[in-house]
Design a protein around this motif. Structure first.
Motif, PDB file in Angstrom:
ATOM      1  N   ILE A 135       0.815  -1.216   0.000  1.00 40.48           N
ATOM      2  CA  ILE A 135       0.000   0.000   0.000  1.00 40.48           C
ATOM      3  C   ILE A 135       0.852   1.271   0.000  1.00 40.48           C
ATOM      4  O   ILE A 135       0.341   2.359   0.244  1.00 40.48           O
ATOM      5  CB  ILE A 135      -0.989   0.028   1.198  1.00 40.48           C
ATOM      6  CG1 ILE A 135      -0.250  -0.140   2.525  1.00 40.48           C
ATOM      7  CG2 ILE A 135      -2.060  -1.051   1.033  1.00 40.48           C
ATOM      8  CD1 ILE A 135      -1.147   0.060   3.743  1.00 40.48           C
ATOM      9  N   GLU A 169      -2.591   6.948  -7.891  1.00 35.47           N
ATOM     10  CA  GLU A 169      -3.424   6.237  -6.909  1.00 35.47           C
ATOM     11  C   GLU A 169      -4.892   6.626  -7.053  1.00 35.47           C
ATOM     12  O   GLU A 169      -5.776   5.798  -6.868  1.00 35.47           O
ATOM     13  CB  GLU A 169      -2.928   6.486  -5.482  1.00 35.47           C
ATOM     14  CG  GLU A 169      -1.512   5.977  -5.195  1.00 35.47           C
ATOM     15  CD  GLU A 169      -1.256   4.516  -5.583  1.00 35.47           C
ATOM     16  OE1 GLU A 169      -2.198   3.784  -5.901  1.00 35.47           O
ATOM     17  OE2 GLU A 169      -0.070   4.116  -5.583  1.00 35.47           O
ATOM     18  N   THR A 207      -5.926   4.872 -10.376  1.00 36.26           N
ATOM     19  CA  THR A 207      -6.040   3.427 -10.165  1.00 36.26           C
ATOM     20  C   THR A 207      -7.312   3.102  -9.380  1.00 36.26           C
ATOM     21  O   THR A 207      -7.993   2.114  -9.660  1.00 36.26           O
ATOM     22  CB  THR A 207      -4.790   2.893  -9.426  1.00 36.26           C
ATOM     23  OG1 THR A 207      -3.658   3.081 -10.271  1.00 36.26           O
ATOM     24  CG2 THR A 207      -4.917   1.416  -9.096  1.00 36.26           C
ATOM     25  N   SER A 208      -7.622   3.950  -8.407  1.00 31.52           N
ATOM     26  CA  SER A 208      -8.848   3.727  -7.623  1.00 31.52           C
ATOM     27  C   SER A 208     -10.068   3.770  -8.529  1.00 31.52           C
ATOM     28  O   SER A 208     -10.958   2.911  -8.444  1.00 31.52           O
ATOM     29  CB  SER A 208      -8.982   4.786  -6.532  1.00 31.52           C
ATOM     30  OG  SER A 208      -7.880   4.738  -5.665  1.00 31.52           O
ATOM     31  N   MET A 230     -10.091   0.678 -10.687  1.00 35.30           N
ATOM     32  CA  MET A 230     -10.529  -0.519  -9.967  1.00 35.30           C
ATOM     33  C   MET A 230     -12.033  -0.533  -9.725  1.00 35.30           C
ATOM     34  O   MET A 230     -12.651  -1.602  -9.657  1.00 35.30           O
ATOM     35  CB  MET A 230      -9.800  -0.618  -8.617  1.00 35.30           C
ATOM     36  CG  MET A 230      -8.363  -1.051  -8.753  1.00 35.30           C
ATOM     37  SD  MET A 230      -7.527  -1.095  -7.143  1.00 35.30           S
ATOM     38  CE  MET A 230      -8.240  -2.570  -6.418  1.00 35.30           C
ATOM     39  N   ARG A 252      -7.712  -2.411   0.342  1.00 34.46           N
ATOM     40  CA  ARG A 252      -6.270  -2.170   0.219  1.00 34.46           C
ATOM     41  C   ARG A 252      -6.000  -0.900  -0.593  1.00 34.46           C
ATOM     42  O   ARG A 252      -5.214  -0.042  -0.213  1.00 34.46           O
ATOM     43  CB  ARG A 252      -5.608  -3.376  -0.461  1.00 34.46           C
ATOM     44  CG  ARG A 252      -4.203  -3.648   0.000  1.00 34.46           C
ATOM     45  CD  ARG A 252      -3.604  -4.797  -0.797  1.00 34.46           C
ATOM     46  NE  ARG A 252      -3.951  -6.117  -0.320  1.00 34.46           N
ATOM     47  CZ  ARG A 252      -3.304  -6.752   0.667  1.00 34.46           C
ATOM     48  NH1 ARG A 252      -2.287  -6.186   1.256  1.00 34.46           N
ATOM     49  NH2 ARG A 252      -3.669  -7.959   1.040  1.00 34.46           N
ATOM     50  N   GLN A 253      -6.693  -0.787  -1.713  1.00 38.36           N
ATOM     51  CA  GLN A 253      -6.481   0.406  -2.541  1.00 38.36           C
ATOM     52  C   GLN A 253      -7.012   1.659  -1.837  1.00 38.36           C
ATOM     53  O   GLN A 253      -6.472   2.747  -2.011  1.00 38.36           O
ATOM     54  CB  GLN A 253      -7.127   0.241  -3.924  1.00 38.36           C
ATOM     55  CG  GLN A 253      -6.949   1.436  -4.854  1.00 38.36           C
ATOM     56  CD  GLN A 253      -5.487   1.792  -5.135  1.00 38.36           C
ATOM     57  OE1 GLN A 253      -4.580   0.963  -4.997  1.00 38.36           O
ATOM     58  NE2 GLN A 253      -5.246   3.056  -5.508  1.00 38.36           N
ATOM     59  N   ARG A 298      -4.270   2.771   0.266  1.00 40.91           N
ATOM     60  CA  ARG A 298      -3.180   3.304  -0.546  1.00 40.91           C
ATOM     61  C   ARG A 298      -3.506   4.704  -1.067  1.00 40.91           C
ATOM     62  O   ARG A 298      -2.661   5.602  -1.052  1.00 40.91           O
ATOM     63  CB  ARG A 298      -2.934   2.350  -1.721  1.00 40.91           C
ATOM     64  CG  ARG A 298      -1.610   2.554  -2.384  1.00 40.91           C
ATOM     65  CD  ARG A 298      -1.418   1.503  -3.476  1.00 40.91           C
ATOM     66  NE  ARG A 298      -0.012   1.277  -3.737  1.00 40.91           N
ATOM     67  CZ  ARG A 298       0.449   0.398  -4.625  1.00 40.91           C
ATOM     68  NH1 ARG A 298      -0.389  -0.362  -5.304  1.00 40.91           N
ATOM     69  NH2 ARG A 298       1.734   0.269  -4.826  1.00 40.91           N
TER      70      ARG A 298
END
Ligand code: CUV
Ligand code: SF4
Length: 630
Positions: free
Chosen positions: A178, A186, A189-190, A193, A207-208, A211
């Motif tokens: 993380i 980040e 990516t969030s 996802m 987890r994300q 992070r």
């Protein structure tokens, strides 16, 4: 030191009721009325079980319909919603930090923005391995600003600031995968996802979320705090006042609201200008009073002693006084309601940022290059508006408290220097504080943060929790609207030591501090991260072992969830008074309140009963003490 009389929540509510009467007279709307129209809230939304991330939906999960059209179960839906919520907050704080870096990049010795704390700039440059020797301070500022801006999009590596954490924490982050990479990555990516057909596994989504939170707290927010200090000065203790009574009926009242000090600093600068004061007088006023709402208020209070008119749910109140010539906003936490509301009065609602544009406002676009002239224009507009005031609508509640603010990490260490029996030299460290904690004079510390939310009686949770904590010898560090709640009540008056247990009271007397310490705005929760990191290094304990917890009893914004995630991920148990729309998923609840502990040695507690919330925090602090044998 005079006797302290706290301002009670009941008194504040009575003042609000009186202001709402003025509002009713002019046909103004108010959040108190809109809450009624929105209650009860949508149950699906409240539990986080509604998904509308693709156009096959919206899908909502019920016992009869346990999966969305794509087959996603409730845990995936709640988890994706939680991650998106976090990403919104991380993006927002971090983009604020980025703006500050851009301001620093434009700083000039003869410009509107200067480097006010060159020592801090040099300290950070050395930390980052940037050559400082023989370099012009502005060249260094520009180089550092550019380097910081690269942190937002660098293709490889992780955030530079992570190195400030204790090695144990860094290892936890590494092992849990993380460690935040580029800040923007980040966030992206969030969102990736949480797109249709990507992650629906709660573990991965949580987890994300951690992070992305860390990309905020140990990335974007830390840039915001540290480079704001470089530009505008690192806060030192100073005296100010808080609550609506700081507005002055004889003066032109300018209220700054939002978050980015680039605007509010300039407005304050011009409001102090003799030429502007003369201009205000020529308009029939006695002078100019700048006061603030929300975090930008914290910024200018900490650095200039500019008084705090109120926090988040008081933003309409400043207009309802009928004595606000201009409410000047930049970004975040600004009610669009201020547009129509200001139309019921003479108030100018001035928006300044392309990021936060609203109907019924006067848009005076503010940027670094034209900051000085725009700030002057704003102040002049307010002065010219003084004559439009309707005297029969003016009512400023006679209600304010003294507050000592400005406890940056640097200031805190300096202030606590004297409070020690130690024979060894502890200057410039957190060791005096550690001594107070290990000896039990102070039982522990709570970071009180976050907003107001009509779901919780406004300010009540903040104030009551803090009163009980300090009575139990637990020192409070506060930021954001929580800090303003404390200041309005009088808990940041040094005389509030009399509300403390004997140990904390003694420390307050020795160090000459209030028991609730104002550490700044929401991005300044990064200061709290630095504080716990240093406490850990100086004590040899892991952060999670320290008798320290975090609490956001009345939070409401996406930013607050991002903050919660990085506070937990830093190893600090975090207590929330409002559920982050995860009640619909037992698995998400399990991950956030227990599962994450395996990765980061801390977790969330959600407790909407405020009495129980404070007892749980005190219990947790005592458990940690017991585990340490102190
Ligand atoms: Ni940024 S985020 S209401 S102003 S603390 Fe205040 Fe603080 Fe929440 Fe907003
Ligand atoms: Fe429904 Fe799945 Fe689309 Fe969400 S992603 S709206 S659950 S079909």
């Amino acid at each position: 030191m005079g006797d302290l009389k706290l301002t009670t929540v009941e008194e504040m509510e009575a003042a609000t009721a009186r202001l709402l009467e003025t509002g009713a007279k002019v046909g103004a709307d108010a959040w108190q009325l809109r809450v009624k129209n929105q209650t009860p809230h949508c149950k699906f939304g409240e539990q986080g079980v509604c998904c509308r991330i693709c156009a096959m939906g919206p899908c909502r999960i019920t016992p009869k319909a346990p999966r969305g059209i794509c087959g996603c179960d409730v845990h995936g839906i709640v988890g994706r919603n939680y991650l998106k919520f976090t990403a919104g907050g991380a993006a927002t704080h971090s983009d604020h930090g980025r703006e500050i870096c851009h301001t620093l990049y434009e700083a000039k010795p003869d410009g509107a923005y200067k480097v006010k704390d060159p020592e801090k700039l040099i300290r950070i440059a050395k930390e980052w391995g940037v050559e400082t020797e023989g370099k012009d301070i502005y060249d260094l500022a520009h180089e550092m600003a550019e380097t910081a801006l690269m942190e937002y999009g660098k293709p490889f590596g992780v955030q530079r600031w992570l190195k400030r954490a204790p090695e144990h924490t860094q290892k936890l982050w590494h092992d849990a995968e993380i460690e935040p990479r580029a800040i923007d990555r980040e966030v992206a990516t969030s969102l990736h996802m949480a797109h249709m057909g990507c992650s629906s596994l709660p573990e991965a989504l949580v987890r994300q979320s951690l992070r992305a939170g860390l990309a905020d707290g140990w990335g974007g927010s830390m840039c915001g705090t540290e480079f704001s200090d470089v530009l505008f000065g690192t806060p030192k203790p100073l005296d100010t006042e808080a609550n609506l009574g700081v507005m002055n009926a004889d003066n032109v009242n300018i209220v700054v609201h939002g978050h980015d000090p680039s605007l509010s600093e300039m407005v304050c600068e011009y409001a102090d200008d003799p030429e502007m004061i003369a201009y205000a007088k020529s308009m029939g006023a006695k002078g100019i009073t700048v006061s603030g709402v929300c975090c930008t208020s914290n910024e200018v209070a900490m650095r200039r002693g500019v008084p705090m008119a109120g926090n988040f749910l008081q933003q309409e109140n400043v207009v309802l006084t009928g004595a606000c010539e201009a409410i000047v906003v930049d970004v975040q936490c600004i009610f669009p309601a201020l547009g129509p509301l200001s139309k019921c009065f003479h108030t100018k609602f001035i928006t300044t940022s392309p990021i936060a544009q609203m109907p019924d406002s006067d848009y005076i676009r503010f940027d670094v290059g034209t900051a000085a002239e725009k700030a002057k224009q704003i102040v002049m507009t307010a002065c010219e508006n003084f004559k439009n005031r309707k005297p029969d609508l003016v009512y400023i509640p006679d209600m304010k408290q003294k507050a000592t603010v400005g406890y940056s990490f640097e200031a805190l260490v300096k202030t606590l220097d004297g409070v020690t029996n130690s024979q060894v030299d502890v200057t410039g460290t957190t060791k005096p504080l550690i001594e107070c904690i290990t000896s039990g004079v102070i039982r522990g510390a709570v970071a009180m943060v976050g907003c107001n939310n009509p779901k919780i009686r406004p300010d009540y949770a903040h104030i009551e929790l803090m009163k009980k904590l300090i009575a139990n010898d637990i020192v409070v560090v506060a930021s954001g609207c929580s800090a303003q709640a404390a200041a309005k009540a009088g808990l940041m008056d040094k005389a509030a030591k009399d509300l403390c247990g004997a140990g904390l009271k003694r420390v307050c007397e020795l160090a000459d501090i209030p028991p609730v310490l104002h550490m700044g705005s929401c991005v300044d929760i990064s200061r709290m991260m630095i504080l716990v990191a240093e406490l850990s290094k100086d004590s040899g304990l892991n952060i999670s072992q320290l008798p320290v917890v975090g609490c956001a009893p009345e939070w409401m914004s996406e930013k607050a969830v991002s903050i919660g995630n990085y506070v937990v991920a830093t190893g600090i148990d975090t207590f929330l008074g409002v559920d982050p729309y995860v009640a619909g998923s037992s698995e998400m609840g399990q991950w956030l309140t227990e599962g994450v502990r395996d990765w980061v040695e801390a977790a969330y507690t959600v407790e909407t009963d405020i009495e129980k919330l404070v007892d749980k925090m005190i219990d947790r602090i005592e458990e940690k003490r017991t585990a340490l044998g102190i």
